[in-house]
Design a protein around this motif. Structure first.
Motif, PDB file in Angstrom:
ATOM      1  N   SER A   1       0.790  -1.058   0.118  1.00 19.95           N
ATOM      2  CA  SER A   1      -0.031  -0.026   0.269  1.00 19.95           C
ATOM      3  C   SER A   1       0.631   1.228  -0.001  1.00 19.95           C
ATOM      4  O   SER A   1       0.374   2.322  -0.504  1.00 19.95           O
ATOM      5  CB  SER A   1      -0.911   0.046   1.237  1.00 19.95           C
ATOM      6  OG  SER A   1      -0.245  -0.218   2.301  1.00 19.95           O
ATOM      7  N   TRP A   2       2.135   1.165   0.655  1.00 24.05           N
ATOM      8  CA  TRP A   2       2.656   2.327   0.565  1.00 24.05           C
ATOM      9  C   TRP A   2       3.659   2.749  -0.636  1.00 24.05           C
ATOM     10  O   TRP A   2       4.178   3.709  -0.684  1.00 24.05           O
ATOM     11  CB  TRP A   2       3.674   2.462   1.905  1.00 24.05           C
ATOM     12  CG  TRP A   2       4.714   1.201   1.722  1.00 24.05           C
ATOM     13  CD1 TRP A   2       4.696  -0.194   2.354  1.00 24.05           C
ATOM     14  CD2 TRP A   2       6.282   1.276   1.292  1.00 24.05           C
ATOM     15  NE1 TRP A   2       5.754  -0.806   1.944  1.00 24.05           N
ATOM     16  CE2 TRP A   2       6.706  -0.073   1.419  1.00 24.05           C
ATOM     17  CE3 TRP A   2       6.947   2.221   0.576  1.00 24.05           C
ATOM     18  CZ2 TRP A   2       7.997  -0.300   0.920  1.00 24.05           C
ATOM     19  CZ3 TRP A   2       8.100   1.825   0.262  1.00 24.05           C
ATOM     20  CH2 TRP A   2       8.733   0.393   0.111  1.00 24.05           C
ATOM     21  N   ALA A   3       3.620   1.824  -1.483  1.00 21.97           N
ATOM     22  CA  ALA A   3       4.590   2.155  -2.677  1.00 21.97           C
ATOM     23  C   ALA A   3       3.753   1.486  -4.170  1.00 21.97           C
ATOM     24  O   ALA A   3       3.712   0.248  -4.081  1.00 21.97           O
ATOM     25  CB  ALA A   3       5.986   1.516  -2.782  1.00 21.97           C
ATOM     26  N   GLN A   4       3.263   2.387  -5.007  1.00 18.58           N
ATOM     27  CA  GLN A   4       2.541   1.954  -6.031  1.00 18.58           C
ATOM     28  C   GLN A   4       3.175   2.406  -7.248  1.00 18.58           C
ATOM     29  O   GLN A   4       4.011   3.700  -7.267  1.00 18.58           O
ATOM     30  CB  GLN A   4       1.263   2.769  -5.803  1.00 18.58           C
ATOM     31  CG  GLN A   4       0.308   2.060  -4.796  1.00 18.58           C
ATOM     32  CD  GLN A   4      -0.084   0.558  -4.770  1.00 18.58           C
ATOM     33  OE1 GLN A   4      -0.352   0.141  -6.092  1.00 18.58           O
ATOM     34  NE2 GLN A   4      -0.147  -0.161  -3.673  1.00 18.58           N
ATOM     35  N   PRO A   5       3.153   2.086  -8.392  1.00 22.60           N
ATOM     36  CA  PRO A   5       3.556   2.610  -9.585  1.00 22.60           C
ATOM     37  C   PRO A   5       3.258   3.810  -9.941  1.00 22.60           C
ATOM     38  O   PRO A   5       1.930   4.039  -9.597  1.00 22.60           O
ATOM     39  CB  PRO A   5       3.188   1.628 -10.856  1.00 22.60           C
ATOM     40  CG  PRO A   5       2.591   0.306 -10.076  1.00 22.60           C
ATOM     41  CD  PRO A   5       2.442   0.646  -8.645  1.00 22.60           C
ATOM     42  N   ALA A   6       3.687   4.857 -10.341  1.00 26.77           N
ATOM     43  CA  ALA A   6       3.468   6.298 -10.677  1.00 26.77           C
ATOM     44  C   ALA A   6       2.470   6.386 -11.818  1.00 26.77           C
ATOM     45  O   ALA A   6       2.888   5.612 -12.707  1.00 26.77           O
ATOM     46  CB  ALA A   6       4.562   7.299 -10.570  1.00 26.77           C
ATOM     47  N   THR A   7       1.697   7.149 -11.971  1.00 31.20           N
ATOM     48  CA  THR A   7       0.695   7.244 -13.134  1.00 31.20           C
ATOM     49  C   THR A   7       1.126   8.475 -13.948  1.00 31.20           C
ATOM     50  O   THR A   7       0.599   8.757 -14.916  1.00 31.20           O
ATOM     51  CB  THR A   7      -0.793   7.279 -12.546  1.00 31.20           C
ATOM     52  OG1 THR A   7      -1.014   8.338 -11.405  1.00 31.20           O
ATOM     53  CG2 THR A   7      -1.147   6.189 -11.793  1.00 31.20           C
ATOM     54  N   THR A   8       1.941   9.323 -13.413  1.00 30.34           N
ATOM     55  CA  THR A   8       2.522  10.417 -14.024  1.00 30.34           C
ATOM     56  C   THR A   8       3.975  10.401 -14.249  1.00 30.34           C
ATOM     57  O   THR A   8       4.681   9.556 -13.983  1.00 30.34           O
ATOM     58  CB  THR A   8       2.227  11.867 -13.511  1.00 30.34           C
ATOM     59  OG1 THR A   8       2.705  11.633 -12.131  1.00 30.34           O
ATOM     60  CG2 THR A   8       0.618  12.111 -13.177  1.00 30.34           C
ATOM     61  N   GLY A   9       4.468  11.334 -15.010  1.00 34.24           N
ATOM     62  CA  GLY A   9       6.026  11.341 -15.205  1.00 34.24           C
ATOM     63  C   GLY A   9       6.449  10.968 -16.804  1.00 34.24           C
ATOM     64  O   GLY A   9       5.475  10.784 -17.704  1.00 34.24           O
TER      65      GLY A   9
END
Ligand SMILES: *[C@@H]1O[C@H](CO)[C@@H](O)[C@H](O)[C@H]1NC(C)=O
Ligand SMILES: *[C@@H]1O[C@H](CO)[C@@H](O)[C@H](O)[C@H]1NC(C)=O
Length: 191
Positions: free
Chosen positions: A19-27
């Motif tokens: 829950s504390w680290a998810q793939p980013a959706t921006t960038g």
């Protein structure tokens, strides 16, 4: 080892999300290149200095200076600064931000400062954004270049370089330095 073992290992890595680290959706995407020109006022003298020595040079301390170090380089001295950044070289011109951080005399046989400072801007589209600049500043050279290592706000994920030129140094050691900073930051920051 069997290929089944490796397949299971691979799957266990890929499904082990938390829950504390998810793939980013921006960038990703293109960069905006910004050129910033301002003046840095490092005031060490008088009643209201903006830069204060917090650690004395090694030559003034009980500890033996490293062999070969010259007292004239102030090797080992550390200064804490909260220096105004202005629009022109005139100290009474518009303040557009402040440089907060430290510089330390890191050269034993030359005046070479290690600067680690955050340049926080308070004007226009950059209000609330900052740049982190860290690197070697051979302060007696007419021009120096330091790397921009990152930033916040419109300068998130920034990288770039700062060209610095001393404009003046008075008898008390107060210095005015011109900064010409080139910054690459993702256009998606909204700049
Ligand atoms: C900069 O941002 C602060 C906080 O949002 C605001 O109070 C201030 O008026 C802004 N300054 C300028 C010059 O836009
Ligand atoms: C500022 O830096 C840019 C990029 O390196 C350069 O093209 C420009 O001539 C510099 N301007 C000044 C006034 O030094």
């Amino acid at each position: 080892m069997s290929s089944t073992y490796w397949t299971i290992l691979f799957i266990s890595f890929t499904v082990a999300t938390s829950s504390w680290a998810q793939p980013a959706t921006t960038g990703g995407g293109p960069d905006t290149v910004t050129n910033l020109q301002f003046y840095f006022h490092d005031i060490v003298s008088g009643r209201n200095p903006t830069a204060v020595q917090i650690i004395k040079p090694a030559s003034e301390r009980v500890v033996q200076p490293a062999s070969g170090s010259s007292p004239t380089t102030l090797f080992g001295a550390v200064v804490m600064a909260d220096d105004p950044l202005t629009e022109t070289a005139d100290a009474s011109s518009k303040v557009i931000g402040r440089a907060q951080g430290m510089y330390a005399a890191a050269g034993q046989s030359e005046i070479s400062l290690l600067m680690a400072m955050s340049y926080g801007f308070t004007d226009g589209p950059y209000n609330g954004s900052s740049l982190s600049i860290m690197g070697k500043n051979p302060a007696m050279d007419p021009t120096r270049e330091l790397p921009v290592l990152g930033g916040t706000g419109v300068f998130r994920m920034a990288r770039g370089y700062a060209e610095m030129k001393t404009v003046s140094v008075n008898a008390g050691g107060d210095a005015v330095v011109h900064y010409n900073v080139t910054v690459y930051a993702p256009a998606s920051n909204g700049q």
